[in-house]
Write an enzyme that holds these catalytic residues in place. Structure first.
Site, PDB file in Angstrom:
ATOM      1  N   ARG A  11       0.847  -1.212   0.000  1.00 55.03           N
ATOM      2  CA  ARG A  11       0.000   0.000   0.000  1.00 55.03           C
ATOM      3  C   ARG A  11       0.877   1.254   0.000  1.00 55.03           C
ATOM      4  NH1 ARG A  11      -2.334  -2.237   4.565  1.00 55.03           N
ATOM      5  NH2 ARG A  11      -1.543  -0.532   5.827  1.00 55.03           N
ATOM      6  N   SER A  12       2.054   1.149   0.581  1.00 51.04           N
ATOM      7  CA  SER A  12       2.936   2.311   0.737  1.00 51.04           C
ATOM      8  C   SER A  12       3.603   2.673  -0.597  1.00 51.04           C
ATOM      9  CB  SER A  12       4.016   1.974   1.776  1.00 51.04           C
ATOM     10  OG  SER A  12       5.188   2.702   1.517  1.00 51.04           O
ATOM     11  N   PRO A  13       3.468   3.940  -1.032  1.00 48.38           N
ATOM     12  CA  PRO A  13       4.133   4.342  -2.275  1.00 48.38           C
ATOM     13  C   PRO A  13       5.644   4.101  -2.218  1.00 48.38           C
ATOM     14  CG  PRO A  13       2.670   6.093  -1.490  1.00 48.38           C
ATOM     15  CD  PRO A  13       2.694   5.038  -0.419  1.00 48.38           C
TER      16      PRO A  13
END
Ligand SMILES: N[C@@H](CCC(=O)N[C@@H](CS)C(=O)NCC(=O)O)C(=O)O
Length: 217
Positions: A11-13
């Protein structure tokens, strides 16, 4: 030889920057889930690897490295077959480094402020964050004025870093293609990379589902 271990969730860019970089090089990483939503980044074990408790964190040969930009450039230097993703030519590298710092210091913080403002339904903060994001889109459009990619006519780590947060920004505050045509084209170009969906698209979908779940709870 043991695979480098990547701690984080897609989910983390910033995690996706590392996944994209590894995919672009054909490098296999071992992904170990550390979810900030459940405070897995605050355990003693994780803090001993990264006292700054951020994801992504990489462990390679007993060394721990964090910050996606540091990880991505390290992986290229150590494992890539050539330097095309992060050329050694001093000027080219300076341009790439500027783009990496732009992602870190301008675009990523603007996306974070936007997400906080949307979560808090804070109208004033939302307006300010939209102004910051539009300014970032405008800068990026100008970076692309003569080029197909963010630092010239070939794909580099600058693109892999910027696309992780730009594609995220685009989900929550879509890019107006008439105002930012080159940026829009670049995003399409990036989304056509053969490894894009696996390395960035899936995580982006997970993020959207995660946000929707919170909003509906
Ligand atoms: N500039 C950093 C940003 C890393 C970052 O802030 N990651 C967030 C998730 S997207 C995080 O770890 N947040 C938890 C925390 O800071 O405690 C990078 O590129 O790695």
């Amino acid at each position: 030889m043991a695979k480098p271990i990547l701690y984080g969730v897609n989910r983390s860019p910033a995690v996706r920057t590392v996944l994209l970089t590894a995919a672009a090089m054909g490098l296999d990483l071992e992904l170990k889930e550390v979810d900030v939503a459940t405070n897995e980044h605050r355990t003693d074990e994780f803090l001993s690897k990264n006292p700054q408790h951020t994801i992504p964190t990489l462990e390679d040969g007993g060394n721990c490295i964090w910050d996606s930009h540091a990880i991505a450039t390290y992986l290229i230097g150590k494992y890539a077959e050539d330097d095309s993703l992060y050329p050694k030519d001093l000027y080219t590298r300076a341009v790439i480094n500027q783009r990496l710092h732009f992602e870190s210091g301008v675009l990523f913080p603007a996306v974070r402020v936007l997400r906080v403002a949307q979560n808090q339904r804070n109208f004033e903060k939302l307006q300010e964050s939209k102004r910051l994001i539009l300014q970032a889109y405008d800068f990026l459009e100008k970076f692309l004025v003569n080029d197909l990619y963010m630092a010239g006519d070939t794909l580099t780590v600058a693109d892999l870093s910027l696309v992780s947060s730009l594609s995220t920004a685009n989900c929550f505050f879509p890019i107006d293609s008439s105002q930012f045509p080159k940026l829009n084209q670049w995003l399409i170009r990036m989304s056509e990379l053969p490894y894009y969906q696996e390395a960035n698209g899936n995580g982006l979908q997970n993020l959207i589902a995660f946000v929707q779940k919170i909003e509906n709870s």
